[in-house]
Scaffold this motif. Sequence first.
Motif, short mmCIF file in Angstrom:
data_model
loop_
_atom_site.label_atom_id
_atom_site.label_comp_id
_atom_site.label_asym_id
_atom_site.label_seq_id
_atom_site.Cartn_x
_atom_site.Cartn_y
_atom_site.Cartn_z
N HIS A 30 0.85 -1.20 0.00
CA HIS A 30 0.00 0.00 0.00
C HIS A 30 0.88 1.25 0.00
N ASN A 31 0.54 2.19 -0.85
CA ASN A 31 1.29 3.43 -0.94
C ASN A 31 0.35 4.53 -1.41
N VAL A 32 0.38 5.65 -0.74
CA VAL A 32 -0.46 6.79 -1.14
C VAL A 32 -0.01 7.32 -2.49
N ILE A 33 1.28 7.24 -2.75
CA ILE A 33 1.82 7.73 -4.02
C ILE A 33 1.61 6.66 -5.08
N ASP A 34 0.78 6.99 -6.06
CA ASP A 34 0.51 6.03 -7.14
C ASP A 34 1.08 6.52 -8.48
N ASN A 35 1.80 7.62 -8.47
CA ASN A 35 2.40 8.23 -9.65
C ASN A 35 1.37 8.62 -10.71
N LYS A 36 0.11 8.72 -10.29
CA LYS A 36 -0.95 9.19 -11.19
C LYS A 36 -1.62 10.43 -10.63
N THR A 37 -1.73 10.50 -9.30
CA THR A 37 -2.43 11.59 -8.63
C THR A 37 -1.42 12.60 -8.09
N SER A 38 -1.71 13.87 -8.29
CA SER A 38 -0.83 14.91 -7.75
C SER A 38 -0.97 14.96 -6.24
N ILE A 39 0.19 14.96 -5.56
CA ILE A 39 0.15 15.16 -4.11
C ILE A 39 0.55 16.59 -3.75
N ILE A 40 1.18 17.28 -4.71
CA ILE A 40 1.43 18.72 -4.54
C ILE A 40 0.33 19.40 -5.35
N LYS A 41 -0.71 19.83 -4.65
CA LYS A 41 -1.92 20.28 -5.34
C LYS A 41 -1.98 21.78 -5.61
N ASP A 42 -1.12 22.58 -4.95
CA ASP A 42 -1.20 24.02 -5.17
C ASP A 42 0.19 24.64 -5.17
N SER A 43 0.26 25.86 -5.66
CA SER A 43 1.55 26.55 -5.81
C SER A 43 2.20 26.86 -4.47
N TYR A 87 8.16 34.76 -7.32
CA TYR A 87 8.57 33.67 -8.18
C TYR A 87 7.61 33.52 -9.35
N GLU A 88 8.15 33.01 -10.45
CA GLU A 88 7.29 32.56 -11.54
C GLU A 88 7.00 31.10 -11.23
N ILE A 89 5.74 30.71 -11.24
CA ILE A 89 5.39 29.32 -10.95
C ILE A 89 4.31 28.86 -11.90
N TYR A 90 4.57 27.72 -12.53
CA TYR A 90 3.65 27.18 -13.52
C TYR A 90 3.44 25.69 -13.26
N PHE A 91 2.22 25.23 -13.47
CA PHE A 91 1.90 23.81 -13.36
C PHE A 91 1.70 23.30 -14.78
N ILE A 92 2.66 22.49 -15.25
CA ILE A 92 2.66 22.02 -16.64
C ILE A 92 2.81 20.50 -16.64
N ASP A 93 1.84 19.79 -17.19
CA ASP A 93 1.89 18.33 -17.34
C ASP A 93 2.33 17.62 -16.06
N SER A 94 1.71 17.96 -14.93
CA SER A 94 1.97 17.36 -13.62
C SER A 94 3.33 17.74 -13.02
N TYR A 95 3.95 18.78 -13.52
CA TYR A 95 5.22 19.26 -12.97
C TYR A 95 5.07 20.72 -12.55
N TRP A 96 5.67 21.06 -11.42
CA TRP A 96 5.74 22.45 -10.98
C TRP A 96 7.07 23.02 -11.45
N VAL A 97 7.00 24.05 -12.26
CA VAL A 97 8.19 24.74 -12.76
C VAL A 97 8.24 26.08 -12.03
N SER A 104 4.80 16.71 -9.39
CA SER A 104 3.72 16.88 -8.40
C SER A 104 3.17 15.54 -7.91
N ARG A 105 3.48 14.44 -8.60
CA ARG A 105 2.94 13.13 -8.24
C ARG A 105 3.76 12.43 -7.15
#
Length: 177
Positions: free
Chosen positions: A96-109, A135-145, A165-166
């Motif tokens: 069991h693991n909360v991290i499934d590499n599909k769902t974002s766990i970092i949900k906000d900037s 800072y400049e912060i962008y959420f692109i394809d499940s990544y925080w830049v 973010s996953r």
Amino acid sequence: MAAEVLNSSSVFRLNFCTELNICASISATSPSRKPLAPMVGRHKNRPMKNIKAIYFLTLLTFTLTACGQTKSDRTILGKSYAEQELKSALTDKSQHNVIDNKTSIIKDSLTAINIAEPILFSIYGKDNITKQRPYEIYFIDSYWVIGGTLPKEYLGGTFLIIIDSRDCKIIRITHGK
């Protein structure tokens, strides 16, 4: 009649001021003809109230300190348990693991910045990074830049950090010159 209203108003103000232990700003008639200052003094019960307050605060302090958590009253599993869990997590992917590499766990900037800043502070220094706010912060394809900014017409580089973010994995950290 006007004198009775004035006198009752003065008595009310005097009683109110006496409770607050302050001098009255208006003159009042007194049946004893004594000056106002000796009449407005400390209450006889005031020292007892102070002792009760000190006793209560002391009792509260001891109670709160006695209920504090210490290491001795906590269950510590130890380093060997941590090593066993690490080995199991790295080898057995079916657990069991909360991290499934599909769902974002970092949900906000804000969370992304709270993850990135301590890492950036330790590498580049807190002063250097905080000067690059906002800072400049962008959420692109499940990544925080996340990147720093500089004032206009200022020469130099800024940091760049990319976080998945996953699983919070840092993909890249760099700083321009």
